[in-house]
Design a protein around this motif. Structure first.
Motif, PDB file in Angstrom:
ATOM      1  N   ASN A  28     166.130  88.063  97.531  1.00 49.71           N
ATOM      2  CA  ASN A  28     166.252  86.636  97.845  1.00 49.71           C
ATOM      3  C   ASN A  28     165.235  86.177  98.878  1.00 49.71           C
ATOM      4  OD1 ASN A  28     168.444  86.585  96.112  1.00 49.71           O
ATOM      5  ND2 ASN A  28     169.938  86.828  97.755  1.00 49.71           N
ATOM      6  N   GLY A  29     164.758  87.097  99.693  1.00 54.00           N
ATOM      7  CA  GLY A  29     163.773  86.752 100.723  1.00 54.00           C
ATOM      8  C   GLY A  29     162.373  87.229 100.412  1.00 54.00           C
ATOM      9  N   SER A  30     162.271  88.281  99.609  1.00 50.75           N
ATOM     10  CA  SER A  30     160.949  88.836  99.325  1.00 50.75           C
ATOM     11  C   SER A  30     160.981  89.681  98.065  1.00 50.75           C
ATOM     12  CB  SER A  30     160.475  89.704 100.501  1.00 50.75           C
ATOM     13  OG  SER A  30     159.285  90.371 100.160  1.00 50.75           O
ATOM     14  N   LYS A  31     160.308  89.210  97.052  1.00 48.87           N
ATOM     15  CA  LYS A  31     160.230  89.967  95.801  1.00 48.87           C
ATOM     16  C   LYS A  31     159.435  91.263  96.001  1.00 48.87           C
ATOM     17  CE  LYS A  31     161.823  86.464  92.941  1.00 48.87           C
ATOM     18  NZ  LYS A  31     162.322  85.659  94.003  1.00 48.87           N
ATOM     19  N   SER A  32     158.361  91.195  96.794  1.00 48.13           N
ATOM     20  CA  SER A  32     157.550  92.402  96.987  1.00 48.13           C
ATOM     21  C   SER A  32     158.320  93.466  97.768  1.00 48.13           C
ATOM     22  CB  SER A  32     156.220  92.076  97.675  1.00 48.13           C
ATOM     23  OG  SER A  32     156.421  91.533  98.958  1.00 48.13           O
ATOM     24  N   LEU A  33     159.090  93.062  98.784  1.00 43.42           N
ATOM     25  CA  LEU A  33     159.902  94.039  99.509  1.00 43.42           C
ATOM     26  C   LEU A  33     161.019  94.573  98.617  1.00 43.42           C
ATOM     27  CD1 LEU A  33     160.120  92.473 103.088  1.00 43.42           C
ATOM     28  CD2 LEU A  33     158.685  94.387 102.312  1.00 43.42           C
ATOM     29  N   TRP A  34     161.559  93.720  97.750  1.00 45.92           N
ATOM     30  CA  TRP A  34     162.582  94.191  96.811  1.00 45.92           C
ATOM     31  C   TRP A  34     161.988  95.214  95.844  1.00 45.92           C
ATOM     32  CZ3 TRP A  34     166.976  95.842  95.815  1.00 45.92           C
ATOM     33  CH2 TRP A  34     167.418  96.050  94.509  1.00 45.92           C
ATOM     34  N   ASN A  35     160.781  94.958  95.332  1.00 48.13           N
ATOM     35  CA  ASN A  35     160.142  95.919  94.433  1.00 48.13           C
ATOM     36  C   ASN A  35     159.992  97.278  95.111  1.00 48.13           C
ATOM     37  OD1 ASN A  35     159.955  94.050  92.358  1.00 48.13           O
ATOM     38  ND2 ASN A  35     157.872  93.444  92.884  1.00 48.13           N
ATOM     39  N   TYR A  36     159.590  97.241  96.390  1.00 55.84           N
ATOM     40  CA  TYR A  36     159.453  98.480  97.162  1.00 55.84           C
ATOM     41  C   TYR A  36     160.821  99.143  97.334  1.00 55.84           C
ATOM     42  CZ  TYR A  36     158.532 101.670 100.998  1.00 55.84           C
ATOM     43  OH  TYR A  36     158.449 102.790 101.784  1.00 55.84           O
ATOM     44  N   ALA A  37     161.825  98.351  97.722  1.00 55.77           N
ATOM     45  CA  ALA A  37     163.177  98.873  97.949  1.00 55.77           C
ATOM     46  C   ALA A  37     163.772  99.447  96.665  1.00 55.77           C
ATOM     47  CB  ALA A  37     164.076  97.772  98.507  1.00 55.77           C
ATOM     48  N   GLU A  38     163.595  98.735  95.568  1.00 49.88           N
ATOM     49  CA  GLU A  38     164.112  99.209  94.282  1.00 49.88           C
ATOM     50  C   GLU A  38     163.484 100.547  93.919  1.00 49.88           C
ATOM     51  OE1 GLU A  38     165.199  97.130  90.044  1.00 49.88           O
ATOM     52  OE2 GLU A  38     163.240  96.659  90.918  1.00 49.88           O
ATOM     53  N   GLY A  39     162.188 100.674  94.199  1.00 50.47           N
ATOM     54  CA  GLY A  39     161.507 101.950  93.966  1.00 50.47           C
ATOM     55  C   GLY A  39     162.107 103.071  94.792  1.00 50.47           C
ATOM     56  N   LEU A  40     162.430 102.779  96.063  1.00 53.56           N
ATOM     57  CA  LEU A  40     163.052 103.786  96.929  1.00 53.56           C
ATOM     58  C   LEU A  40     164.428 104.196  96.397  1.00 53.56           C
ATOM     59  CD1 LEU A  40     162.315 102.580 100.586  1.00 53.56           C
ATOM     60  CD2 LEU A  40     161.284 104.505  99.368  1.00 53.56           C
ATOM     61  N   ILE A  41     165.183 103.211  95.925  1.00 57.03           N
ATOM     62  CA  ILE A  41     166.516 103.503  95.378  1.00 57.03           C
ATOM     63  C   ILE A  41     166.388 104.404  94.152  1.00 57.03           C
ATOM     64  CG2 ILE A  41     168.533 102.487  94.250  1.00 57.03           C
ATOM     65  CD1 ILE A  41     168.044  99.975  96.066  1.00 57.03           C
ATOM     66  N   ASN A  42     165.487 104.056  93.255  1.00 49.79           N
ATOM     67  CA  ASN A  42     165.297 104.864  92.044  1.00 49.79           C
ATOM     68  C   ASN A  42     164.763 106.251  92.358  1.00 49.79           C
ATOM     69  OD1 ASN A  42     166.295 102.811  90.399  1.00 49.79           O
ATOM     70  ND2 ASN A  42     164.286 101.887  90.148  1.00 49.79           N
ATOM     71  N   ASP A  43     163.839 106.333  93.325  1.00 52.12           N
ATOM     72  CA  ASP A  43     163.333 107.642  93.756  1.00 52.12           C
ATOM     73  C   ASP A  43     164.464 108.494  94.327  1.00 52.12           C
ATOM     74  OD1 ASP A  43     160.763 106.994  93.006  1.00 52.12           O
ATOM     75  OD2 ASP A  43     160.033 106.628  95.049  1.00 52.12           O
ATOM     76  N   SER A  44     165.385 107.839  95.036  1.00 49.52           N
ATOM     77  CA  SER A  44     166.511 108.556  95.645  1.00 49.52           C
ATOM     78  C   SER A  44     167.410 109.162  94.572  1.00 49.52           C
ATOM     79  CB  SER A  44     167.320 107.618  96.544  1.00 49.52           C
ATOM     80  OG  SER A  44     166.523 107.184  97.632  1.00 49.52           O
ATOM     81  N   VAL A  45     167.556 108.459  93.464  1.00 47.01           N
ATOM     82  CA  VAL A  45     168.338 108.994  92.352  1.00 47.01           C
ATOM     83  C   VAL A  45     167.612 110.204  91.764  1.00 47.01           C
ATOM     84  CG1 VAL A  45     169.200 108.535  90.022  1.00 47.01           C
ATOM     85  CG2 VAL A  45     169.473 106.806  91.811  1.00 47.01           C
ATOM     86  N   GLU A  46     166.318 110.062  91.540  1.00 49.94           N
ATOM     87  CA  GLU A  46     165.526 111.167  90.981  1.00 49.94           C
ATOM     88  C   GLU A  46     165.547 112.395  91.866  1.00 49.94           C
ATOM     89  OE1 GLU A  46     161.552 109.980  89.829  1.00 49.94           O
ATOM     90  OE2 GLU A  46     162.330 108.182  88.818  1.00 49.94           O
TER      91      GLU A  46
END
Length: 196
Positions: free
Chosen positions: A172-190
């Motif tokens: 809601n505040g930053s699409k680019s920070l969300w893209n980074y955060a989403e990547g971290l979440i997915n990496d954490s699953v992997e």
């Protein structure tokens, strides 16, 4: 000089020292020591300054800094509720509203009104500044948990869906920070530090 205003401001300053004693569940980066609310707020303020260019909309950075510095002061009275708590809603706004009135009410009237207004704006999460401030508030513990091999996710058996839901506020505040955060979440699953 208005002596009463000064004494009220000093009383507020002394009262908010209690924020240093409010322990959060999330631990410092690469550490097993829990962060306190003062450390959290200070970190968010610097994050807001450093990452402001990533806001999707123009923002008043000073206002964002004020928001993140005061947003958890209400926890002096209301206590910190763990974001992933399954028994108590993280949005304990009735308790927090009473806390805001008492604690910010220590200040001279004009300042008290300003702080309550800023706190309410953060809570509502509708302005550009509030959206970005909330992005900072959700990003910091994500960074901490990934630095701590899952941290509170592992400790409290928090699953991917819950993390994804809570952290998606970042977009809601930053699409680019969300893209980074989403990547971290997915990496954490992997990596196996966050379970689906």
């Amino acid at each position: 000089m208005n002596t009463k205003d000064l004494l009220d401001q000093i009383a507020f300053i002394k009262e908010i020292d209690k924020v240093k004693y409010i322990q959060r569940k999330t631990k410092l980066f690469n550490s097993d020591r829990c962060e306190n609310d003062a450390e959290h707020s200070w970190h968010l303020a610097l994050m807001a300054i450093v990452l402001a260019e990533h806001s999707d909309e123009p923002i008043d950075v000073l206002k964002v800094v004020k928001m993140v510095l005061i947003h958890d002061i209400v926890e002096i009275d209301a206590g910190d509720v763990f974001m992933y708590d399954t028994l108590k809603n993280h949005l304990n706004t009735d308790e927090e509203r009473l806390a805001a009135a008492r604690i910010f009410g220590l200040l001279p009237k004009k300042q008290a009104e300003e702080f309550i207004s800023i706190w309410e704006e953060f809570e509502a999460g509708e302005t550009n500044e509030a959206k970005f401030a909330k992005s900072m508030d959700r990003l910091e513990p994500l960074l901490q948990n990934t630095s701590n091999n899952g941290g509170t996710w592992r400790e409290f058996d928090v699953k991917y869906d819950k993390v994804y839901e809570k952290k998606s506020v970042i977009k809601n505040g930053s699409k680019s920070l969300w893209n980074y955060a989403e990547g971290l979440i997915n990496d954490s699953v992997e990596k196996g530090i966050l379970k689906k």
